[in-house]
Design an enzyme around this catalytic site. Structure first.
Site, mmCIF file in Angstrom:
data_model
loop_
_atom_site.group_PDB
_atom_site.id
_atom_site.type_symbol
_atom_site.label_atom_id
_atom_site.label_comp_id
_atom_site.label_asym_id
_atom_site.label_seq_id
_atom_site.Cartn_x
_atom_site.Cartn_y
_atom_site.Cartn_z
ATOM 1 N N HIS A 216 0.840 -1.204 0.000
ATOM 2 C CA HIS A 216 0.000 0.000 0.000
ATOM 3 C C HIS A 216 0.878 1.259 0.000
ATOM 4 O O HIS A 216 0.629 2.198 -0.757
ATOM 5 C CB HIS A 216 -0.873 0.071 1.262
ATOM 6 C CG HIS A 216 -1.901 -1.017 1.402
ATOM 7 N ND1 HIS A 216 -1.988 -1.813 2.516
ATOM 8 C CD2 HIS A 216 -2.902 -1.421 0.570
ATOM 9 C CE1 HIS A 216 -3.007 -2.659 2.381
ATOM 10 N NE2 HIS A 216 -3.573 -2.450 1.206
ATOM 11 N N LYS B 248 -17.584 -6.353 8.007
ATOM 12 C CA LYS B 248 -16.342 -7.123 7.925
ATOM 13 C C LYS B 248 -15.631 -7.032 9.281
ATOM 14 O O LYS B 248 -15.421 -5.924 9.788
ATOM 15 C CB LYS B 248 -15.468 -6.489 6.829
ATOM 16 C CG LYS B 248 -14.334 -7.354 6.344
ATOM 17 C CD LYS B 248 -13.786 -6.787 5.027
ATOM 18 C CE LYS B 248 -12.333 -7.089 4.831
ATOM 19 N NZ LYS B 248 -11.798 -6.433 3.630
ATOM 20 N N ARG C 268 -2.514 -5.985 -8.306
ATOM 21 C CA ARG C 268 -1.421 -6.918 -8.062
ATOM 22 C C ARG C 268 -1.334 -7.973 -9.159
ATOM 23 O O ARG C 268 -0.304 -8.166 -9.780
ATOM 24 C CB ARG C 268 -1.599 -7.614 -6.709
ATOM 25 C CG ARG C 268 -1.209 -6.743 -5.550
ATOM 26 C CD ARG C 268 -1.776 -7.257 -4.267
ATOM 27 N NE ARG C 268 -3.224 -7.117 -4.270
ATOM 28 C CZ ARG C 268 -3.994 -7.325 -3.228
ATOM 29 N NH1 ARG C 268 -3.472 -7.721 -2.097
ATOM 30 N NH2 ARG C 268 -5.291 -7.152 -3.305
ATOM 31 N N SER D 155 -3.004 -7.694 3.125
ATOM 32 C CA SER D 155 -3.183 -7.533 4.566
ATOM 33 C C SER D 155 -3.538 -8.874 5.210
ATOM 34 O O SER D 155 -3.083 -9.181 6.307
ATOM 35 C CB SER D 155 -4.289 -6.516 4.859
ATOM 36 O OG SER D 155 -3.930 -5.251 4.356
HETATM 37 P P1 ADP Z 1 -9.984 -3.565 0.054
HETATM 38 O O1 ADP Z 1 -10.593 -4.244 1.251
HETATM 39 O O2 ADP Z 1 -10.779 -2.399 -0.461
HETATM 40 O O3 ADP Z 1 -9.505 -4.460 -1.036
HETATM 41 P P2 ADP Z 1 -7.207 -3.287 0.793
HETATM 42 O O4 ADP Z 1 -6.680 -2.531 1.953
HETATM 43 O O5 ADP Z 1 -7.030 -4.767 0.827
HETATM 44 O O6 ADP Z 1 -8.715 -2.852 0.688
HETATM 45 O O7 ADP Z 1 -6.594 -2.742 -0.563
HETATM 46 C C1 ADP Z 1 -6.769 -1.418 -0.996
HETATM 47 C C2 ADP Z 1 -6.210 -1.284 -2.389
HETATM 48 O O8 ADP Z 1 -4.816 -1.540 -2.384
HETATM 49 C C3 ADP Z 1 -6.789 -2.247 -3.431
HETATM 50 O O9 ADP Z 1 -6.865 -1.578 -4.670
HETATM 51 C C4 ADP Z 1 -5.767 -3.344 -3.495
HETATM 52 O O10 ADP Z 1 -5.789 -3.996 -4.757
HETATM 53 C C5 ADP Z 1 -4.492 -2.550 -3.316
HETATM 54 N N1 ADP Z 1 -3.396 -3.340 -2.759
HETATM 55 C C6 ADP Z 1 -3.424 -4.182 -1.702
HETATM 56 N N2 ADP Z 1 -2.218 -4.753 -1.485
HETATM 57 C C7 ADP Z 1 -1.396 -4.259 -2.447
HETATM 58 C C8 ADP Z 1 -0.026 -4.486 -2.804
HETATM 59 N N3 ADP Z 1 0.730 -5.356 -2.135
HETATM 60 N N4 ADP Z 1 0.487 -3.799 -3.845
HETATM 61 C C9 ADP Z 1 -0.301 -2.949 -4.542
HETATM 62 N N5 ADP Z 1 -1.588 -2.711 -4.295
HETATM 63 C C10 ADP Z 1 -2.145 -3.351 -3.264
#
Ligand code: ADP
Length: 159
Positions: A16, A40, A89, A127
């Site tokens: 992120h 959630k 990703r 995450s």
């Molecule tokens: P959500 O629950 O909305 O998916 P996340 O916190 O999991 O929220 O992810 C937010 C955004 O960040 C999403 O667009 C996800 O694809 C992106 N994201 C998550 N992990 C990574 C990563 N390792 N590299 C790039 N983008 C990521």
């Protein structure tokens, strides 16, 4: 231009952070918007998730952290912003992200979603993977900011 990066960030990872840093060079301001999601079950509370983001991003002066509940498009309207930032990703992200982007645009034609491709070193990171490793007291130091590593240790000691 101001862009909003919505997500759960439970917790924020270096994947992120990489997306946020890169966006901060492309846009005037970036707001990381943490979703308050009642349905959630999250490991970290909304306040904890925001605080971990704030501490991890404290060196940047054009990056802000906020929270929102309800529909993203309502939040965008409230903030008077029309750009959404998301990270991609793998192909598996694409299907879900396409659906979200189209759904948001169907509600408001002015909304655009901008995608940044994950850096290869973080493209497997999520995450949920971090929570899984940390729950077994594995080493997550290469994948999350130091403050997050400490917070995870405390969480799983408590539990
Ligand atoms: P959500 O629950 O909305 O998916 P996340 O916190 O999991 O929220 O992810 C937010 C955004 O960040 C999403 O667009 C996800 O694809 C992106 N994201 C998550 N992990 C990574 C990563 N390792 N590299 C790039 N983008 C990521």
């Amino acid at each position: 231009m101001h862009i909003i990066y919505p997500g759960s960030f439970d917790p924020v990872t270096l994947g992120h952070i990489d997306i946020i840093e890169r966006a901060s060079k492309l846009f005037d301001t970036v707001t990381v918007a943490v979703l308050i999601n009642q349905s959630k079950r999250c490991l970290f509370t909304i306040d904890e998730r925001m605080e971990l983001l704030r501490q991890s991003l404290k060196d940047y002066d054009n990056i802000y952290v906020d929270s929102f509940s309800g529909l993203l498009i309502d939040y965008l309207k409230k903030r008077d912003v029309s750009l959404i930032l998301r990270g991609l990703r793998a192909v598996s992200d694409y299907e879900n992200e396409l659906q979200l982007a189209l759904a948001n645009r169907s509600q408001n034609n002015d909304i655009e979603t901008v995608f940044l491709v994950a850096s290869p070193e973080y493209s497997f990171l999520s995450s949920s993977l971090i929570r899984e490793i940390a729950s077994f007291h594995g080493d997550v130091s290469k994948f999350v900011p130091e403050v997050v590593e400490k917070a995870l240790k405390l969480k799983y000691e408590e539990g």
